[in-house]
Write a protein that holds these residues in place. Structure first.
Motif, PDB file in Angstrom:
ATOM      1  N   GLN A 100      -4.567 -46.870 -19.017  1.00  0.00           N
ATOM      2  CA  GLN A 100      -4.583 -46.490 -20.426  1.00  0.00           C
ATOM      3  C   GLN A 100      -5.953 -46.804 -21.031  1.00  0.00           C
ATOM      4  O   GLN A 100      -6.505 -46.026 -21.788  1.00  0.00           O
ATOM      5  N   GLN A 101      -6.497 -47.951 -20.669  1.00  0.00           N
ATOM      6  CA  GLN A 101      -7.812 -48.368 -21.155  1.00  0.00           C
ATOM      7  C   GLN A 101      -8.888 -47.368 -20.720  1.00  0.00           C
ATOM      8  O   GLN A 101      -9.747 -46.978 -21.507  1.00  0.00           O
ATOM      9  N   ILE A 102      -8.808 -46.929 -19.468  1.00  0.00           N
ATOM     10  CA  ILE A 102      -9.771 -45.956 -18.943  1.00  0.00           C
ATOM     11  C   ILE A 102      -9.645 -44.642 -19.708  1.00  0.00           C
ATOM     12  O   ILE A 102     -10.646 -44.057 -20.136  1.00  0.00           O
ATOM     13  N   ALA A 103      -8.413 -44.174 -19.909  1.00  0.00           N
ATOM     14  CA  ALA A 103      -8.183 -42.924 -20.643  1.00  0.00           C
ATOM     15  C   ALA A 103      -8.747 -43.045 -22.060  1.00  0.00           C
ATOM     16  O   ALA A 103      -9.406 -42.133 -22.568  1.00  0.00           O
ATOM     17  N   GLN A 104      -8.480 -44.181 -22.690  1.00  0.00           N
ATOM     18  CA  GLN A 104      -8.938 -44.427 -24.055  1.00  0.00           C
ATOM     19  C   GLN A 104     -10.466 -44.359 -24.143  1.00  0.00           C
ATOM     20  O   GLN A 104     -11.012 -43.826 -25.098  1.00  0.00           O
ATOM     21  N   GLU A 105     -11.130 -44.889 -23.126  1.00  0.00           N
ATOM     22  CA  GLU A 105     -12.598 -44.909 -23.131  1.00  0.00           C
ATOM     23  C   GLU A 105     -13.227 -43.528 -23.039  1.00  0.00           C
ATOM     24  O   GLU A 105     -14.349 -43.336 -23.495  1.00  0.00           O
ATOM     25  N   VAL A 106     -12.528 -42.558 -22.440  1.00  0.00           N
ATOM     26  CA  VAL A 106     -13.110 -41.210 -22.328  1.00  0.00           C
ATOM     27  C   VAL A 106     -12.496 -40.231 -23.336  1.00  0.00           C
ATOM     28  O   VAL A 106     -12.876 -39.068 -23.370  1.00  0.00           O
ATOM     29  N   ALA A 144      -1.786 -42.289 -21.224  1.00  0.00           N
ATOM     30  CA  ALA A 144      -1.820 -42.132 -19.771  1.00  0.00           C
ATOM     31  C   ALA A 144      -0.390 -42.232 -19.248  1.00  0.00           C
ATOM     32  O   ALA A 144       0.346 -43.142 -19.616  1.00  0.00           O
ATOM     33  N   VAL A 145       0.008 -41.279 -18.399  1.00  0.00           N
ATOM     34  CA  VAL A 145       1.371 -41.237 -17.879  1.00  0.00           C
ATOM     35  C   VAL A 145       1.408 -41.660 -16.412  1.00  0.00           C
ATOM     36  O   VAL A 145       2.196 -42.500 -16.007  1.00  0.00           O
ATOM     37  N   GLU A 146       0.539 -41.052 -15.620  1.00  0.00           N
ATOM     38  CA  GLU A 146       0.450 -41.419 -14.206  1.00  0.00           C
ATOM     39  C   GLU A 146      -0.973 -41.191 -13.737  1.00  0.00           C
ATOM     40  O   GLU A 146      -1.775 -40.570 -14.430  1.00  0.00           O
ATOM     41  N   PHE A 147      -1.272 -41.734 -12.550  1.00  0.00           N
ATOM     42  CA  PHE A 147      -2.631 -41.597 -12.055  1.00  0.00           C
ATOM     43  C   PHE A 147      -2.683 -41.657 -10.540  1.00  0.00           C
ATOM     44  O   PHE A 147      -1.769 -42.137  -9.888  1.00  0.00           O
ATOM     45  N   LYS A 148      -3.792 -41.148 -10.020  1.00  0.00           N
ATOM     46  CA  LYS A 148      -4.131 -41.282  -8.600  1.00  0.00           C
ATOM     47  C   LYS A 148      -5.555 -41.809  -8.571  1.00  0.00           C
ATOM     48  O   LYS A 148      -6.315 -41.597  -9.516  1.00  0.00           O
ATOM     49  N   THR A 149      -5.903 -42.470  -7.485  1.00  0.00           N
ATOM     50  CA  THR A 149      -7.276 -42.925  -7.334  1.00  0.00           C
ATOM     51  C   THR A 149      -7.839 -42.385  -6.033  1.00  0.00           C
ATOM     52  O   THR A 149      -7.094 -42.037  -5.113  1.00  0.00           O
ATOM     53  N   GLN A 150      -9.152 -42.306  -5.985  1.00  0.00           N
ATOM     54  CA  GLN A 150      -9.857 -41.876  -4.788  1.00  0.00           C
ATOM     55  C   GLN A 150     -11.060 -42.803  -4.630  1.00  0.00           C
ATOM     56  O   GLN A 150     -11.874 -42.925  -5.539  1.00  0.00           O
ATOM     57  N   PHE A 203      -7.786 -39.988 -11.361  1.00  0.00           N
ATOM     58  CA  PHE A 203      -7.204 -38.725 -11.825  1.00  0.00           C
ATOM     59  C   PHE A 203      -6.021 -39.154 -12.681  1.00  0.00           C
ATOM     60  O   PHE A 203      -5.079 -39.760 -12.172  1.00  0.00           O
ATOM     61  N   ILE A 204      -6.093 -38.891 -13.966  1.00  0.00           N
ATOM     62  CA  ILE A 204      -5.074 -39.413 -14.884  1.00  0.00           C
ATOM     63  C   ILE A 204      -4.402 -38.282 -15.646  1.00  0.00           C
ATOM     64  O   ILE A 204      -5.064 -37.416 -16.216  1.00  0.00           O
ATOM     65  N   LYS A 205      -3.061 -38.296 -15.623  1.00  0.00           N
ATOM     66  CA  LYS A 205      -2.286 -37.347 -16.428  1.00  0.00           C
ATOM     67  C   LYS A 205      -2.110 -37.994 -17.797  1.00  0.00           C
ATOM     68  O   LYS A 205      -1.611 -39.115 -17.891  1.00  0.00           O
ATOM     69  N   VAL A 206      -2.541 -37.295 -18.841  1.00  0.00           N
ATOM     70  CA  VAL A 206      -2.508 -37.845 -20.190  1.00  0.00           C
ATOM     71  C   VAL A 206      -1.634 -36.982 -21.096  1.00  0.00           C
ATOM     72  O   VAL A 206      -1.826 -35.772 -21.175  1.00  0.00           O
TER      73      VAL A 206
END
Length: 98
Positions: free
Chosen positions: A17-23, A40-46, A54-57
């Motif tokens: 959520q913090q990452i989503a908020q920052e962008v 932010a609802v769900e995410f994947k990382t790479q 990769f965040i679903k918002v």
């Protein structure tokens, strides 16, 4: 998780959520509108030389965005970078690499 591939989708955390908020501001600028809801609802990382998130918002009503955020390695001391995003997504749309 293998290097280069994305992780399984996971439920969003406080960090996500913090990452989503920052962008959020960068996405609003690109979309030309502001969002009252940006959850932010769900995410994947790479794993790359840093981490791609990769965040679903959820942005209100039945609208969702998928955002891709690059988090550099800590020693680089650089801000998060909105690399890409996809608009007009639905709740059930799979979070895929883009």
């Amino acid at each position: 998780m293998k290097c280069g591939g994305t992780s399984e989708a996971k439920a969003a955390t406080a960090e996500t959520q913090q990452i989503a908020q920052e962008v959020k501001g960068q996405v609003e600028e690109k979309e030309g509108r502001s969002f009252e809801v940006f959850e932010a609802v769900e995410f994947k990382t790479q794993m790359v030389s840093g981490i791609n998130y990769f965040i679903k918002v959820h942005i209100g009503n039945d609208e969702f965005l998928h955002v891709r955020v690059y988090k550099r390695l800590p020693h680089e001391n650089k801000p998060l970078e909105l690399t890409s995003y996809q608009s007009k997504k639905a709740k059930h749309d799979e979070l895929a690499y883009f």
